[in-house]
Design a protein around this motif. Structure first.
Motif, PDB file in Angstrom:
ATOM      1  N   THR A   1     -14.230   9.945   8.611  1.00 16.02           N
ATOM      2  CA  THR A   1     -13.479  11.196   8.523  1.00 16.02           C
ATOM      3  C   THR A   1     -12.801  11.423   7.174  1.00 16.02           C
ATOM      4  O   THR A   1     -12.296  12.513   6.927  1.00 16.02           O
ATOM      5  N   ILE A   2     -12.797  10.433   6.287  1.00 15.91           N
ATOM      6  CA  ILE A   2     -12.013  10.563   5.065  1.00 15.91           C
ATOM      7  C   ILE A   2     -12.529  11.704   4.188  1.00 15.91           C
ATOM      8  O   ILE A   2     -11.743  12.464   3.602  1.00 15.91           O
TER       9      ILE A   2
ATOM     10  N   LEU B   1       4.212  12.526   5.259  1.00 13.15           N
ATOM     11  CA  LEU B   1       3.327  11.464   5.749  1.00 13.15           C
ATOM     12  C   LEU B   1       3.885  10.097   5.382  1.00 13.15           C
ATOM     13  O   LEU B   1       3.838   9.148   6.183  1.00 13.15           O
ATOM     14  N   GLN B   2       4.434   9.993   4.182  1.00 14.18           N
ATOM     15  CA  GLN B   2       5.003   8.715   3.756  1.00 14.18           C
ATOM     16  C   GLN B   2       6.233   8.355   4.582  1.00 14.18           C
ATOM     17  O   GLN B   2       6.443   7.175   4.908  1.00 14.18           O
TER      18      GLN B   2
ATOM     19  N   LEU C   1       0.835  -1.204   0.000  1.00  8.15           N
ATOM     20  CA  LEU C   1       0.000   0.000   0.000  1.00  8.15           C
ATOM     21  C   LEU C   1       0.868   1.251   0.000  1.00  8.15           C
ATOM     22  O   LEU C   1       0.590   2.219  -0.727  1.00  8.15           O
ATOM     23  N   LEU C   2       1.937   1.241   0.794  1.00  7.74           N
ATOM     24  CA  LEU C   2       2.839   2.396   0.830  1.00  7.74           C
ATOM     25  C   LEU C   2       3.557   2.571  -0.501  1.00  7.74           C
ATOM     26  O   LEU C   2       3.773   3.707  -0.950  1.00  7.74           O
ATOM     27  N   ASP C   3       3.918   1.452  -1.139  1.00  8.01           N
ATOM     28  CA  ASP C   3       4.564   1.545  -2.456  1.00  8.01           C
ATOM     29  C   ASP C   3       3.628   2.216  -3.458  1.00  8.01           C
ATOM     30  O   ASP C   3       4.070   3.059  -4.262  1.00  8.01           O
ATOM     31  N   ARG C   4       2.363   1.874  -3.408  1.00  9.07           N
ATOM     32  CA  ARG C   4       1.389   2.500  -4.318  1.00  9.07           C
ATOM     33  C   ARG C   4       1.227   3.981  -3.994  1.00  9.07           C
ATOM     34  O   ARG C   4       1.066   4.817  -4.889  1.00  9.07           O
TER      35      ARG C   4
ATOM     36  N   ALA D   1      -7.474   7.076   0.419  1.00  9.30           N
ATOM     37  CA  ALA D   1      -8.086   5.751   0.549  1.00  9.30           C
ATOM     38  C   ALA D   1      -7.038   4.698   0.902  1.00  9.30           C
ATOM     39  O   ALA D   1      -7.269   3.830   1.763  1.00  9.30           O
ATOM     40  N   LEU D   2      -5.877   4.764   0.253  1.00 11.03           N
ATOM     41  CA  LEU D   2      -4.798   3.825   0.542  1.00 11.03           C
ATOM     42  C   LEU D   2      -4.256   4.043   1.950  1.00 11.03           C
ATOM     43  O   LEU D   2      -3.911   3.086   2.656  1.00 11.03           O
ATOM     44  N   ASP D   3      -4.188   5.302   2.357  1.00 11.27           N
ATOM     45  CA  ASP D   3      -3.756   5.655   3.713  1.00 11.27           C
ATOM     46  C   ASP D   3      -4.665   4.975   4.734  1.00 11.27           C
ATOM     47  O   ASP D   3      -4.202   4.366   5.712  1.00 11.27           O
ATOM     48  N   ALA D   4      -5.972   5.070   4.509  1.00 12.16           N
ATOM     49  CA  ALA D   4      -6.930   4.449   5.423  1.00 12.16           C
ATOM     50  C   ALA D   4      -6.730   2.943   5.482  1.00 12.16           C
ATOM     51  O   ALA D   4      -6.738   2.337   6.560  1.00 12.16           O
ATOM     52  N   GLN D   5      -6.536   2.330   4.319  1.00 15.43           N
ATOM     53  CA  GLN D   5      -6.322   0.886   4.273  1.00 15.43           C
ATOM     54  C   GLN D   5      -5.058   0.490   5.022  1.00 15.43           C
ATOM     55  O   GLN D   5      -5.026  -0.534   5.718  1.00 15.43           O
ATOM     56  N   PHE D   6      -4.006   1.293   4.897  1.00 13.36           N
ATOM     57  CA  PHE D   6      -2.740   1.009   5.576  1.00 13.36           C
ATOM     58  C   PHE D   6      -2.944   0.944   7.091  1.00 13.36           C
ATOM     59  O   PHE D   6      -2.519  -0.010   7.759  1.00 13.36           O
ATOM     60  N   HIS D   7      -3.606   1.951   7.647  1.00 17.16           N
ATOM     61  CA  HIS D   7      -3.803   1.995   9.089  1.00 17.16           C
ATOM     62  C   HIS D   7      -4.702   0.854   9.574  1.00 17.16           C
ATOM     63  O   HIS D   7      -4.453   0.262  10.634  1.00 17.16           O
ATOM     64  N   VAL D   8      -5.728   0.555   8.808  1.00 10.69           N
ATOM     65  CA  VAL D   8      -6.636  -0.528   9.207  1.00 10.69           C
ATOM     66  C   VAL D   8      -5.926  -1.871   9.128  1.00 10.69           C
ATOM     67  O   VAL D   8      -6.122  -2.742   9.992  1.00 10.69           O
TER      68      VAL D   8
END
Length: 262
Positions: A177-178, A198-199, A132-135, A148-155
């Motif tokens: 909150t997104i 952030l990254q 996800l971080l690579d994307r 959206a990818l940020d949210a997926q990373f944390h979850v």
């Protein structure tokens, strides 16, 4: 005369069926006409019950006359909770600052639980988080997709705790909150630099998680969340101070690292 809406008969019946094993996820509900006759209510009341259950993430409906038509039992609690939270945040009955504070508590707890987790999918989840971080590193990724990818990373990281309820609430908070975050970020100057920072924070969080350093992960998560929400109006009453503290702490750590190298 009872003032309880007629559709609650269907809601109570479904809860009982799920509790006792009469129905399971994937099963179809009886036809609308059959439910109306069984409970002695109108078909309009049955339709209202199904609409409420759909909003709660408990049923999915499909039109037509084939085997997939009608209402089927599902379980999607995070979507339902996220929708409800989003609406109440919009009314300002749930302050964004409190939502942020709750997220900090949940993610910090999840990181401590994840440090000792021995789940069979740990390596797979960590690999997915890295992907996800690579994307997100791709400059062609839109801001909306980045969030959206940020949210997926944390979850995904929260799922390492093995606590399904915690993971569900985490997903709900992110979903709630997104949209608010996207609207705010669109007005922020210097977003490319913020995104890059952030990254860097995400990578540090992933490293600490991989190394099972729960205390470090919890600290990095808090700094990360509070630093980002410092750009969001009303997200926290101490946003500026938190961001200043974060920057000062980062500077102090860098100085300490240079001193050790010397």
């Amino acid at each position: 005369m009872s003032t309880t809406p007629a559709y609650t008969l269907v809601l109570d019946w479904l809860e009982h069926q799920l509790r006792t094993g009469g129905l399971h996820v994937g099963d179809k509900l009886p036809a609308e006409r059959a439910l109306a006759e069984d409970f002695g209510i109108s078909r309009a009341s049955v339709r209202e019950a199904v609409r409420i259950l759909a909003a709660m993430g408990l049923v999915r409906t499909a039109t037509g006359s084939g085997p997939q038509s009608g209402a089927s039992v599902i379980s999607d609690p995070s979507a339902a909770l996220g929708w409800a939270l989003r609406m109440h945040i919009a009314t300002r009955s749930l302050p964004v600052a409190d939502v942020v504070g709750t997220r900090v508590l949940l993610e910090s707890h999840a990181s401590l639980e994840a440090a000792s987790s021995t789940g069979p999918h740990r390596n797979e989840i960590l690999a997915q988080a890295g992907e996800l971080l690579d994307r997100m590193d791709d400059p062609e990724v839109s801001d909306a997709e980045f969030h959206a990818l940020d949210a997926q990373f944390h979850v995904r990281l929260a799922s390492l705790s093995g606590n399904v309820v915690l993971e569900t609430i985490m997903a709900s908070l992110r979903e709630a909150t997104i949209g608010y975050v996207q609207e705010t970020v669109a007005k922020v100057t210097g977003w490319p630099e913020i995104r890059a920072h952030l990254q860097q924070q995400h990578r540090a969080i992933l490293r600490a998680t991989t190394e099972r350093d729960g205390a470090l992960t919890a600290r990095l998560l808090r700094e990360h969340i509070m630093w980002f929400y410092g750009f969001v109006p009303d997200a926290t009453g101490t946003a500026d101070q938190d961001r200043a503290n974060h920057d000062r702490a980062a500077h102090d750590r860098a100085e300490q690292d240079r001193a050790r190298q010397d």
